[in-house]
Design a protein around this motif. Structure first.
Motif, PDB file in Angstrom:
ATOM      1  N   ILE A 136      40.640  21.043  46.043  1.00  0.00           N
ATOM      2  CA  ILE A 136      40.072  21.142  47.384  1.00  0.00           C
ATOM      3  C   ILE A 136      39.741  22.601  47.657  1.00  0.00           C
ATOM      4  CG2 ILE A 136      40.502  20.762  49.848  1.00  0.00           C
ATOM      5  CD1 ILE A 136      42.573  18.613  48.954  1.00  0.00           C
ATOM      6  N   TYR A 137      38.477  22.867  47.914  1.00  0.00           N
ATOM      7  CA  TYR A 137      38.045  24.232  48.228  1.00  0.00           C
ATOM      8  C   TYR A 137      38.071  24.397  49.740  1.00  0.00           C
ATOM      9  CZ  TYR A 137      35.231  28.539  48.169  1.00  0.00           C
ATOM     10  OH  TYR A 137      34.775  29.826  48.329  1.00  0.00           O
ATOM     11  N   LYS A 138      39.111  25.091  50.236  1.00  0.00           N
ATOM     12  CA  LYS A 138      39.233  25.354  51.665  1.00  0.00           C
ATOM     13  C   LYS A 138      38.505  26.654  51.972  1.00  0.00           C
ATOM     14  CE  LYS A 138      42.507  25.616  55.485  1.00  0.00           C
ATOM     15  NZ  LYS A 138      41.670  24.734  56.313  1.00  0.00           N
ATOM     16  N   ILE A 139      37.412  26.545  52.692  1.00  0.00           N
ATOM     17  CA  ILE A 139      36.522  27.678  52.923  1.00  0.00           C
ATOM     18  C   ILE A 139      37.001  28.480  54.133  1.00  0.00           C
ATOM     19  CG2 ILE A 139      34.148  28.320  53.484  1.00  0.00           C
ATOM     20  CD1 ILE A 139      33.263  25.707  52.106  1.00  0.00           C
ATOM     21  N   PHE A 140      37.088  29.802  53.968  1.00  0.00           N
ATOM     22  CA  PHE A 140      37.429  30.657  55.091  1.00  0.00           C
ATOM     23  C   PHE A 140      36.268  30.668  56.091  1.00  0.00           C
ATOM     24  CE2 PHE A 140      39.886  33.227  51.750  1.00  0.00           C
ATOM     25  CZ  PHE A 140      41.080  32.595  52.038  1.00  0.00           C
ATOM     26  N   SER A 141      36.585  30.533  57.357  1.00  0.00           N
ATOM     27  CA  SER A 141      35.543  30.542  58.386  1.00  0.00           C
ATOM     28  C   SER A 141      35.276  31.935  58.939  1.00  0.00           C
ATOM     29  CB  SER A 141      35.926  29.606  59.536  1.00  0.00           C
ATOM     30  OG  SER A 141      37.140  30.017  60.137  1.00  0.00           O
ATOM     31  N   SER A 142      36.144  32.904  58.618  1.00  0.00           N
ATOM     32  CA  SER A 142      35.981  34.261  59.136  1.00  0.00           C
ATOM     33  C   SER A 142      36.817  35.219  58.304  1.00  0.00           C
ATOM     34  CB  SER A 142      36.412  34.340  60.605  1.00  0.00           C
ATOM     35  OG  SER A 142      37.808  34.092  60.709  1.00  0.00           O
ATOM     36  N   ILE A 143      36.582  36.518  58.488  1.00  0.00           N
ATOM     37  CA  ILE A 143      37.399  37.500  57.787  1.00  0.00           C
ATOM     38  C   ILE A 143      38.826  37.477  58.311  1.00  0.00           C
ATOM     39  CG2 ILE A 143      36.884  39.413  59.362  1.00  0.00           C
ATOM     40  CD1 ILE A 143      37.140  39.569  55.488  1.00  0.00           C
TER      41      ILE A 143
END
Length: 364
Positions: free
Chosen positions: A89-96
């Motif tokens: 599962i690739y959990k994508i960062f939404s912000s820095i």
């Protein structure tokens, strides 16, 4: 006809519990009215060890995941077909800021078994929008819930162990030997009704919050077929070439099973934040989850009627939790163990007494 157990409900929870009991040699009858819109059939069956914006490891993941792996492997061997699809599962960062939050937490040793890699920059995959990178989570995947339920249902029907009808609470009699339902007797009965437990005269005191969830199935233009599941506010599960399940919404204000325009638009917008792929909607479903106030399942015997039990309240975590908890409940009901206190219905005993007090003082 006499059985050891009657199991009411054959969604994910009821199916796993009844299978577990049958594998232990118990005589089980299942009562279930087939419903295509049931929450178990709508859901994508995701198993995610790490979830949420705070990057929290799923509760008791180290206990639940081995039990889930073992059961789904057993079911695959039993039926001779794949039912659980292992995918990272690739959990994508939404912000820095979210990236920084993870970097601060990731030093702990408890993550080692679940994190395959951390990316502080985009993977540069075509059409995937991940400018801040993300984490690749291992030991996850998805269960093909509808296929599993179909196989187990067919097996029950073949063996004469399924009554495909709506359970009528008025037809249930409690006896010194257990229960009687119409022409059937059993030592014990377990309710696995999902959100419909709110109408159950024996367990309606439990704090179930029916929560609507909507899911889309979409087809992408370029038959995009990644090797992972995406997660960023919603999950994006590749189910076949170029086709994905996207979900899910959470709506406790309108607990109905009707797909909504608002739900569709929300999921489409979330998908567009993950990929620039063109797509069109193929299917749109809605179901109702049995959510619980403290986000823990509801498992165990009735406080007053020990021949009645409940196995419920797993919400969106049923694929993860049900295999281990079904074994615990089966052991408890056959005198070989106990249900852990964190999920036992006895933690809400005060609600039961409040319900009894109110009921006794408002009799017509």
């Amino acid at each position: 006809m006499k059985y050891d157990f009657i199991v009411v409900g054959h969604g994910l929870a009821g199916a796993i519990l009844s299978y577990t009991l049958r594998q232990q040699g118990q005589r089980v009858l299942v009562i279930d009215e087939p419903r295509a819109s049931g929450a178990s059939r709508v859901a994508a069956g995701l198993l995610n060890p790490i979830a949420g914006k705070r990057f929290a490891k799923s509760w008791l993941a180290d206990t639940f995941i081995p039990a889930a792996d073992a059961l789904y492997d057993e079911l695959e061997a039993h039926f001779g077909r794949q039912l659980f699809v292992h995918k990272p599962i690739y959990k994508i960062f939404s912000s820095i800021e979210e990236q920084n939050t993870w970097m601060a937490k990731s030093a702990g040793q408890e993550w080692n078994d679940y994190i395959q890699a951390t990316y502080t920059q985009s993977l540069n995959q075509p059409t995937v929008q991940d400018p801040f990178g993300g984490i690749m989570i291992g030991r996850g995947g998805y269960l093909q819930v509808a296929q599993m339920l179909d196989l187990l249902t067919a097996e029950l029907l073949e063996q004469g162990l399924l009554l495909p009808e709506r359970f009528e609470a008025d037809a249930l009699q409690l006896t010194e030997q257990g229960v009687r339902y119409k022409e059937v007797a059993a030592s014990q009965l377990v309710f696995c009704e999902g959100f419909q437990v709110i109408n159950n005269p024996y367990f309606k005191w439990l704090p179930i919050q029916p929560t609507k969830g909507e899911v889309l199935e979409v087809q992408t233009q370029d038959n995009f077929n990644p090797e992972c599941i995406y997660n960023k506010a919603v999950y994006v599960v590749p189910v076949e070439e170029g086709r994905f399940k996207i979900g899910a919404t959470y709506d406790w204000r309108h607990p109905n099973e009707q797909p909504s325009e608002q739900g569709e638009q929300e999921l489409k917008e979330r998908f567009r934040q993950i990929t620039s792929q063109g797509f069109h909607v193929v299917n749109h479903w809605a179901g109702i989850r049995p959510a619980v106030r403290d986000r823990r399942p509801l498992v165990g015997r009735h406080p007053q009627h020990p021949q009645l039990s409940v196995f419920n309240g797993m919400g969106s975590k049923g694929v993860l939790m049900a295999p281990f908890l079904a074994k615990q409940l089966a052991a408890a009901l056959t005198g070989h163990g106990e249900v852990m206190p964190d999920v036992h219905v006895s933690r809400y005993i005060s609600l039961y007494y409040d319900y009894i007090h109110y009921h006794n003082n408002h009799q017509p």
